[in-house]
Design an enzyme around this catalytic site. Structure first.
Site, PDB file in Angstrom:
ATOM      1  N   SER A 135      17.531  71.756  35.638  1.00  0.00           N
ATOM      2  CA  SER A 135      16.238  71.574  36.300  1.00  0.00           C
ATOM      3  C   SER A 135      15.227  71.151  35.243  1.00  0.00           C
ATOM      4  CB  SER A 135      15.828  72.900  36.957  1.00  0.00           C
ATOM      5  OG  SER A 135      14.508  72.829  37.440  1.00  0.00           O
ATOM      6  N   LYS A 161      18.034  67.946  38.548  1.00  0.00           N
ATOM      7  CA  LYS A 161      16.918  68.221  39.456  1.00  0.00           C
ATOM      8  C   LYS A 161      15.637  67.960  38.683  1.00  0.00           C
ATOM      9  CE  LYS A 161      14.994  72.695  40.820  1.00  0.00           C
ATOM     10  NZ  LYS A 161      15.331  74.004  41.439  1.00  0.00           N
ATOM     11  N   LYS A 163      11.342  68.107  38.834  1.00  0.00           N
ATOM     12  CA  LYS A 163      10.197  68.662  39.534  1.00  0.00           C
ATOM     13  C   LYS A 163       9.272  67.520  39.940  1.00  0.00           C
ATOM     14  CE  LYS A 163      11.135  73.081  39.035  1.00  0.00           C
ATOM     15  NZ  LYS A 163      11.190  74.031  40.154  1.00  0.00           N
ATOM     16  N   ASP A 188      12.504  68.830  43.320  1.00  0.00           N
ATOM     17  CA  ASP A 188      11.958  70.126  43.757  1.00  0.00           C
ATOM     18  C   ASP A 188      10.438  70.063  43.719  1.00  0.00           C
ATOM     19  OD1 ASP A 188      11.368  72.757  44.300  1.00  0.00           O
ATOM     20  OD2 ASP A 188      12.429  73.607  42.574  1.00  0.00           O
ATOM     21  N   GLU A 213      13.907  69.831  47.568  1.00  0.00           N
ATOM     22  CA  GLU A 213      13.763  71.286  47.618  1.00  0.00           C
ATOM     23  C   GLU A 213      12.315  71.679  47.895  1.00  0.00           C
ATOM     24  OE1 GLU A 213      15.704  73.167  44.299  1.00  0.00           O
ATOM     25  OE2 GLU A 213      14.433  74.948  44.382  1.00  0.00           O
ATOM     26  N   ASP A 238      13.946  77.003  49.075  1.00  0.00           N
ATOM     27  CA  ASP A 238      13.966  77.978  47.977  1.00  0.00           C
ATOM     28  C   ASP A 238      12.998  79.105  48.368  1.00  0.00           C
ATOM     29  OD1 ASP A 238      13.422  79.394  45.620  1.00  0.00           O
ATOM     30  OD2 ASP A 238      13.035  77.654  44.372  1.00  0.00           O
ATOM     31  N   LYS A 262      18.662  82.072  45.172  1.00  0.00           N
ATOM     32  CA  LYS A 262      18.366  82.744  43.911  1.00  0.00           C
ATOM     33  C   LYS A 262      18.595  84.225  44.113  1.00  0.00           C
ATOM     34  CE  LYS A 262      14.812  79.604  42.269  1.00  0.00           C
ATOM     35  NZ  LYS A 262      13.375  79.403  42.036  1.00  0.00           N
ATOM     36  N   GLY A 290      17.867  79.416  39.832  1.00  0.00           N
ATOM     37  CA  GLY A 290      17.531  80.220  38.657  1.00  0.00           C
ATOM     38  C   GLY A 290      16.036  80.377  38.511  1.00  0.00           C
TER      39      GLY A 290
HETATM   40  O1  OSB Z   1      11.609  76.415  41.889  1.00  0.00           O
HETATM   41  O2  OSB Z   1      13.623  76.529  41.281  1.00  0.00           O
HETATM   42  C1  OSB Z   1      12.438  76.731  41.036  1.00  0.00           C
HETATM   43  C2  OSB Z   1      12.056  78.089  37.486  1.00  0.00           C
HETATM   44  C3  OSB Z   1      11.051  79.007  37.667  1.00  0.00           C
HETATM   45  C4  OSB Z   1      10.480  79.141  38.912  1.00  0.00           C
HETATM   46  C5  OSB Z   1      10.932  78.355  39.978  1.00  0.00           C
HETATM   47  C6  OSB Z   1      11.960  77.444  39.809  1.00  0.00           C
HETATM   48  C7  OSB Z   1      12.506  77.285  38.531  1.00  0.00           C
HETATM   49  C8  OSB Z   1      13.532  76.307  38.213  1.00  0.00           C
HETATM   50  C9  OSB Z   1      14.358  76.576  36.964  1.00  0.00           C
HETATM   51  O3  OSB Z   1      13.679  75.260  38.801  1.00  0.00           O
HETATM   52  C10 OSB Z   1      15.795  76.777  37.235  1.00  0.00           C
HETATM   53  C11 OSB Z   1      16.493  77.346  36.011  1.00  0.00           C
HETATM   54  O4  OSB Z   1      16.508  78.573  35.843  1.00  0.00           O
HETATM   55  O5  OSB Z   1      17.028  76.561  35.231  1.00  0.00           O
HETATM   56 MG    MG Z   2      12.727  75.661  43.512  1.00  0.00          MG
END
Ligand code: OSB
Ligand code: MG
Length: 370
Positions: A135, A161, A163, A188, A213, A238, A262, A290
């Protein structure tokens, strides 16, 4: 097995690379590590709370309060409960799932260690390697993002992924697609859009994304259903899925086609197993999300991701993607095939290096049985 002592470590670890999402930018990760001692054995869990309540309503201070003042006192001095009972003891406290998961998962580690078997085995895991993705946060510019993607792909990661938020979305994803035509790619939004912006999101349909997402509000199902009816790209939820029942409802009503599960967000392993089963029986794709966990939370997530319902690569990356030095030995490393090995030792199967935990700790507190 009597629970003799529970210790909380409120930690802060600098990230190797800042992590920026539509809700903010993180340069350090906070968390609360939970250590449970019983009859010579030690179980570890992680409440993967952020410093600020921008992803969900919890933060590192609320989780400390809920653990110290409500959850820990309900368990110290009592016999290790079975998994369902442990969840029931915690259910009197409403919400606070990340805090609950920290303690709940430590109890699972303890159970597995008491039986001398890997955590993945008592959870019902069926794989010894789990496929993983990465991510990637919002970057300074598109070139920097393309370079980072290239480096992760070269390391073996099986899907990427990125953001997104309004203004860092369609053009960015088009640039990624132009450079990596076949890359398994997803985006995401962390709840950054409104239903009125559906046309902007529809512009993503030609890009062949695996999914988008959480485009809409963090607590919404219904508008996601309206949006999904207008999008070809599958929606993955999520933030909106906090319970197995909400996961079932979202799939049944068509608010999403895929779930990012998660373990922390649903309150731990018991609830994760319930939702994994629901998704599996409904034939819905699932993957393990995660929260930038340290090696402690990562070990739990990897064990859970070995369950059969987790059919897609998770947000489970190698320790070096997050930390200069992880808190566990050995650290997690991604294989050239893009997998993480499920630890095979008893319990979480990795050694928590207590000296590193103490170095990262901003506060330590424990309660002992009388
Ligand atoms: O939205 O998935 C999310 C990390 C912190 C808070 C929200 C998110 C995330 C990630 C990181 O996308 C995923 C990872 O742990 O590598
Ligand atoms: Mg997310």
């Amino acid at each position: 097995m009597r629970i003799e002592r529970i210790t909380l470590y409120r930690i802060r670890l600098p990230l190797v690379h800042p992590f920026e999402t539509s809700f903010g930018r993180m340069t350090d990760k906070t968390a609360i590590l939970v250590r449970v001692d019983a009859e010579g054995l030690t179980g570890w869990g992680e409440a993967a709370v952020n410093e600020h309540p921008y992803y969900n309503e919890e933060d590192v201070v609320t989780a400390w309060h809920i653990l110290r003042d409500y959850l820990v006192p309900a368990f110290v001095g009592r016999n290790l409960p079975d998994p369902e009972e442990a969840w029931r003891w915690m259910a009197r406290v409403r919400g606070h799932h990340l805090a609950k998961a920290g303690l709940e998962m430590a109890l699972w580690d303890l159970r597995a260690k008491a039986q001398g078997i890997p955590l993945a085995r008592i959870l019902g895991g069926v794989r010894d390697q789990v496929p993983v993705g990465v991510s990637i946060g919002i970057q300074e510019d598109v070139e920097a993002l393309l370079d980072r993607i290239e480096a992760f792909v070269a390391q073996g990661y099986r899907r990427v992924k990125v953001k997104i938020r309004p203004g860092w979305d369609v053009e960015v994803l088009e640039a990624i697609r132009a450079r990596f035509p076949d890359l398994p790619l997803m985006a995401d939004a962390n709840a950054a859009y409104r239903l009125e912006e559906a046309d902007r999101l529809r512009a993503l349909d030609p890009l062949n994304l695996m999914m988008i997402e959480q485009p809409l509000a963090h607590d919404d199902l219904w508008e996601h259903r309206q949006l999904q009816a207008r999008l070809k790209t599958p929606i993955c939820l999520d933030e909106s899925i906090r319970t197995p029942e909400q996961g079932r409802a979202a799939l049944e009503m068509g608010a999403c086609r895929i779930i990012n599960l998660k373990p922390g967000r649903v309150g731990g392993a018991w609830e994760t197993m319930r939702l994994e089963r629901i998704a599996r029986e409904m034939g819905a794709p699932l993957w393990c999300g995660g929260m930038l966990e340290t090696g402690v939370g990562r070990a739990h997530n990897v064990a859970l991701a070995s369950l059969p319902g987790f059919t897609l690569p998770g947000d489970l990356s190698g320790s070096d993607r997050y930390w200069h030095e992880d808190l566990v030995e050995p650290p997690f490393t991604v294989s050239p095939e893009g997998t993480l090995a499920v630890p095979q030792g008893p319990g979480i199967g990795v050694e928590v290096v207590e000296a590193r935990v103490r170095r990262a700790a901003e506060a330590v507190w424990s309660q002992e049985a009388p």
